[in-house]
Motif scaffolding. Sequence first.
Motif, PDB file in Angstrom:
ATOM      1  N   GLY A 120       0.615  -1.251   0.057  1.00 49.28           N
ATOM      2  CA  GLY A 120      -0.025  -0.028   0.076  1.00 49.28           C
ATOM      3  C   GLY A 120       0.907   1.134   0.062  1.00 49.28           C
ATOM      4  N   ASN A 121       0.618   2.162   0.973  1.00 51.58           N
ATOM      5  CA  ASN A 121       1.618   3.419   0.999  1.00 51.58           C
ATOM      6  C   ASN A 121       2.596   3.311   2.142  1.00 51.58           C
ATOM      7  OD1 ASN A 121      -0.325   4.824  -0.656  1.00 51.58           O
ATOM      8  ND2 ASN A 121      -1.736   5.262   1.008  1.00 51.58           N
ATOM      9  N   GLU A 122       2.856   2.062   2.836  1.00 51.84           N
ATOM     10  CA  GLU A 122       3.737   1.905   3.740  1.00 51.84           C
ATOM     11  C   GLU A 122       4.958   0.904   3.196  1.00 51.84           C
ATOM     12  OE1 GLU A 122       2.521   1.687   7.916  1.00 51.84           O
ATOM     13  OE2 GLU A 122       0.910   0.539   6.853  1.00 51.84           O
ATOM     14  N   TRP A 123       6.155   1.258   3.594  1.00 53.76           N
ATOM     15  CA  TRP A 123       7.138   0.166   3.468  1.00 53.76           C
ATOM     16  C   TRP A 123       7.444  -0.955   4.251  1.00 53.76           C
ATOM     17  CZ3 TRP A 123      10.467  -0.126  -0.761  1.00 53.76           C
ATOM     18  CH2 TRP A 123      10.350   0.835  -1.616  1.00 53.76           C
ATOM     19  N   ILE A 124       7.518  -2.038   3.899  1.00 53.56           N
ATOM     20  CA  ILE A 124       7.636  -2.913   4.962  1.00 53.56           C
ATOM     21  C   ILE A 124       8.974  -3.817   4.599  1.00 53.56           C
ATOM     22  CG2 ILE A 124       5.330  -3.618   5.238  1.00 53.56           C
ATOM     23  CD1 ILE A 124       5.594  -6.212   3.432  1.00 53.56           C
ATOM     24  N   VAL A 125       9.552  -4.634   5.703  1.00 53.99           N
ATOM     25  CA  VAL A 125      10.698  -5.291   5.518  1.00 53.99           C
ATOM     26  C   VAL A 125      10.487  -6.851   5.865  1.00 53.99           C
ATOM     27  CG1 VAL A 125      12.186  -3.465   5.991  1.00 53.99           C
ATOM     28  CG2 VAL A 125      11.393  -4.595   7.938  1.00 53.99           C
ATOM     29  N   ASN A 126      11.149  -7.589   5.447  1.00 53.13           N
ATOM     30  CA  ASN A 126      10.970  -9.088   5.878  1.00 53.13           C
ATOM     31  C   ASN A 126      11.935  -9.710   6.944  1.00 53.13           C
ATOM     32  OD1 ASN A 126       9.175 -10.634   3.711  1.00 53.13           O
ATOM     33  ND2 ASN A 126      10.702  -9.329   2.434  1.00 53.13           N
ATOM     34  N   ALA A 127      11.437  -9.810   8.318  1.00 53.05           N
ATOM     35  CA  ALA A 127      12.254 -10.060   9.342  1.00 53.05           C
ATOM     36  C   ALA A 127      11.331 -10.987  10.276  1.00 53.05           C
ATOM     37  CB  ALA A 127      12.637  -8.713  10.075  1.00 53.05           C
ATOM     38  N   ASP A 128      11.996 -11.326  11.323  1.00 54.59           N
ATOM     39  CA  ASP A 128      11.196 -12.227  12.027  1.00 54.59           C
ATOM     40  C   ASP A 128       9.756 -11.459  12.669  1.00 54.59           C
ATOM     41  OD1 ASP A 128      10.291 -14.062  13.983  1.00 54.59           O
ATOM     42  OD2 ASP A 128      12.324 -14.091  14.854  1.00 54.59           O
ATOM     43  N   HIS A 129       8.875 -12.379  12.432  1.00 53.48           N
ATOM     44  CA  HIS A 129       7.485 -11.692  12.632  1.00 53.48           C
ATOM     45  C   HIS A 129       7.041 -11.947  14.193  1.00 53.48           C
ATOM     46  CE1 HIS A 129       3.329 -10.752  12.193  1.00 53.48           C
ATOM     47  NE2 HIS A 129       3.697  -9.653  11.338  1.00 53.48           N
ATOM     48  N   GLU A 130       7.925 -12.768  15.132  1.00 58.12           N
ATOM     49  CA  GLU A 130       7.603 -12.997  15.994  1.00 58.12           C
ATOM     50  C   GLU A 130       7.609 -11.873  17.163  1.00 58.12           C
ATOM     51  OE1 GLU A 130       9.011 -16.245  19.756  1.00 58.12           O
ATOM     52  OE2 GLU A 130       9.694 -16.601  17.714  1.00 58.12           O
ATOM     53  N   GLY A 131       6.810 -11.632  18.236  1.00 54.89           N
ATOM     54  CA  GLY A 131       6.833 -10.484  19.100  1.00 54.89           C
ATOM     55  C   GLY A 131       6.279  -9.262  18.144  1.00 54.89           C
TER      56      GLY A 131
END
Length: 228
Positions: free
Chosen positions: A168-179
Amino acid sequence: MSEGNGDSAPKKRGSNEAKAWAHERAEQFGLAVQFWRKKIELTAVELSNRTREIGYPITRATIAKIESNQRNSKMDFLEICVLAAALEVTPADLVFFGHPAREIKITPRSTVTSADATEWFYGGLLYNQFADIHNPRLTQSHNHRQTLANFNQAVDSFVERFKPGRFGNEWIVNADHEGAKDGIASPAIQALLSTYYDEIKRLRDEHIREGGYVELPGWVGAMRVAPF
């Protein structure tokens, strides 16, 4: 460019030396366009159609004038880019036609091989024609080449590890989703990301201090994560 545009002829520089150089460069540009066009078996009309599909139409008549150097030695940067894309070559293949061994006058009084001209054009080679004269001028890009390389290395390292992308309008990164909470990285991952971001910013600032310029990637500062 509109259909009727692109053929106005600017005045060439006054000296015969300058005129001869401008004529030679434009002539080689035209020969390159014609060579690559014929190599992929396009007519001038078909090449014109490709430029229209790219979004910057260059008419068949303009292409003919470029190929025959009938525009008072004019070379237009935007046309070079669009024609290179339409011909499936690099801009350097048009500007420095004859890679790698042809001798190219990159200025009226400086001749190098087309391979060196191409490397100089994209920044892989420093060229200073004043190096042999008394009190030579400094090549401006000399000091900040290494700082740019350091910045690019840090950016590449982050991209390889975290593969940032837009959602969408945000940047995301692939990282450990835990927590993670509401898609925001855990404190531990935030600290890790911040370490990377701080280093990228530091290297960018170092590059600017050396006289260069580079923009930070849009994903710098992103804390929203997606699972692997």
